[in-house]
Write an enzyme that holds these catalytic residues in place. Structure first.
Site, PDB file in Angstrom:
ATOM      1  N   ASP A  18       0.932  -1.336   0.087  1.00  0.00           N
ATOM      2  CA  ASP A  18       0.075  -0.159   0.141  1.00  0.00           C
ATOM      3  C   ASP A  18       0.787   1.357   0.151  1.00  0.00           C
ATOM      4  OD1 ASP A  18      -2.368   1.469   0.098  1.00  0.00           O
ATOM      5  OD2 ASP A  18      -2.838   1.189   2.200  1.00  0.00           O
ATOM      6  N   ASN A  66     -10.317  -2.825  -6.624  1.00  0.00           N
ATOM      7  CA  ASN A  66      -9.524  -2.124  -7.347  1.00  0.00           C
ATOM      8  C   ASN A  66     -10.175  -1.727  -8.806  1.00  0.00           C
ATOM      9  OD1 ASN A  66      -6.588  -3.265  -6.088  1.00  0.00           O
ATOM     10  ND2 ASN A  66      -7.521  -1.340  -5.629  1.00  0.00           N
TER      11      ASN A  66
HETATM   12  C1  FPP Z   1      -1.657   0.289  -3.317  1.00  0.00           C
HETATM   13  O1  FPP Z   1      -1.172   1.563  -3.416  1.00  0.00           O
HETATM   14  C2  FPP Z   1      -1.039  -0.658  -4.442  1.00  0.00           C
HETATM   15  C3  FPP Z   1      -1.984  -1.243  -5.449  1.00  0.00           C
HETATM   16  C4  FPP Z   1      -3.502  -1.134  -5.253  1.00  0.00           C
HETATM   17  C5  FPP Z   1      -1.293  -1.792  -6.402  1.00  0.00           C
HETATM   18  C6  FPP Z   1      -0.120  -2.850  -6.299  1.00  0.00           C
HETATM   19  C7  FPP Z   1       0.454  -3.024  -7.716  1.00  0.00           C
HETATM   20  C8  FPP Z   1       1.656  -2.903  -7.815  1.00  0.00           C
HETATM   21  C9  FPP Z   1       2.771  -2.556  -6.806  1.00  0.00           C
HETATM   22  C10 FPP Z   1       2.131  -3.016  -9.171  1.00  0.00           C
HETATM   23  C11 FPP Z   1       1.902  -4.063  -9.985  1.00  0.00           C
HETATM   24  C12 FPP Z   1       2.145  -5.401  -9.378  1.00  0.00           C
HETATM   25  C13 FPP Z   1       2.841  -6.402  -9.727  1.00  0.00           C
HETATM   26  C14 FPP Z   1       2.663  -7.792  -9.149  1.00  0.00           C
HETATM   27  C15 FPP Z   1       3.831  -6.366 -10.719  1.00  0.00           C
HETATM   28  P1  FPP Z   1      -2.287   2.728  -3.691  1.00  0.00           P
HETATM   29  O2  FPP Z   1      -2.426   3.190  -5.067  1.00  0.00           O
HETATM   30  O3  FPP Z   1      -3.600   2.133  -2.999  1.00  0.00           O
HETATM   31  O4  FPP Z   1      -1.670   4.141  -2.698  1.00  0.00           O
HETATM   32  P2  FPP Z   1      -2.446   4.932  -1.923  1.00  0.00           P
HETATM   33  O5  FPP Z   1      -3.218   4.280  -0.853  1.00  0.00           O
HETATM   34  O6  FPP Z   1      -1.282   5.853  -1.290  1.00  0.00           O
HETATM   35  O7  FPP Z   1      -3.290   5.725  -2.931  1.00  0.00           O
END
Ligand code: FPP
Length: 253
Positions: A18, A66
């Site tokens: 996250d 998501n």
């Molecule tokens: C949360 O950060 C992250 C995600 C919803 C996606 C995670 C994906 C990756 C790390 C990249 C793709 C994955 C792989 C396995 C190649 P957020 O966007 O919710 O952050 P925030 O809470 O600060 O908005």
């Protein structure tokens, strides 16, 4: 730097990655840039888990919730996933890491499914290390899918309607052949579970870290495992019972 030695290495570590969006926003960058950096951390974390001797690493890469994000962000995440699989399969093979997925992957875009199938097939024979990507995953949909599969098995006579064991039900979960997580880590300072492995993490230890996912480092991974080692896992027993079980039997030679 030498790898740290842990008294006990958790067999299965699951991570809620996250903070990509906030990492980018803090730098005045588009959110997608945070995800891009997040992929780099994914790559390093898989290597670290392998170096630490962790058998199963589960990463929460895309939840069923998501899809509610803006279309361009969802599109960017799917592109990153495709890019990651295309680029990293060689390394997974070199490091003998098997890829598995949990979630309703049948609903992902065809180009992602194609790359997933390729990588899963290319790494299927490795047994020492498993990377589990949770994709279009949510615990509640997992329970619905498992209940449906259980009901069908009862109807066909494969399972007795009197079978009330957890094991019979757990065999219908996406994780039927994956051990329960011992340690769940969440980055970014949030302390929620967000529909992630709700049943499997029944006895897991949780460690919440302040870093945003792109900044999650090998040191912090090691610290989370140290913290795991400081916890007393009782599995429903009392602390005294655990002490007695660990103590040498008095009078024994
Ligand atoms: C949360 O950060 C992250 C995600 C919803 C996606 C995670 C994906 C990756 C790390 C990249 C793709 C994955 C792989 C396995 C190649 P957020 O966007 O919710 O952050 P925030 O809470 O600060 O908005």
């Amino acid at each position: 730097m030498a790898d740290p030695t842990f008294a006990h290495v958790p067999r299965h570590v699951a991570i809620i990655m996250d903070g990509n969006g906030r990492w980018a926003q803090q730098r005045g960058l588009p959110r997608v840039e945070g995800h891009r950096r997040g992929v780099e951390t994914v790559r390093k974390t898989i290597e670290t888990a392998r170096d630490f001797g962790i058998e199963y690493l589960t990463l929460y890469a895309f939840s069923v919730e998501n899809w509610r994000r803006p279309e361009d962000e969802v599109g960017a995440l799917m592109n990153l996933l495709e890019y990651f699989l295309k680029k990293e399969t060689k390394t997974l093979i070199k490091n003998r890491v098997r890829l598995r997925t949990i979630g309703r992957t049948q609903d992902l875009p065809a180009k992602v499914r194609r790359e997933l199938d390729r990588t899963i097939e290319a790494t299927a024979d490795f047994t020492e290390h498993t990377l589990v990507l949770a994709l279009n995953y949510g615990s509640r949909t997992e329970v619905v899918d498992a209940a449906q599969s259980f009901a069908a098995a009862v109807q066909s006579g494969e399972i007795s309607p009197d079978d009330k064991s957890w094991e019979a039900f757990a065999r219908r979960l996406y994780t039927h052949d994956i051990p329960d997580p011992d340690l769940v880590i969440r980055t970014s300072g949030e302390t929620r579970v967000s529909n992630f492995l709700l049943l499997q993490a029944a006895y897991a230890e949780f460690v919440f870290l302040p870093s945003f996912w792109p900044d999650f480092s090998r040191d912090e991974f090691a610290q989370a495992i140290e913290e795991f080692n400081r916890r007393e896992r009782r599995f429903g027993r009392t602390g005294d019972q655990l002490t007695a079980a660990a103590a040498p039997v008095s009078g024994a030679s």
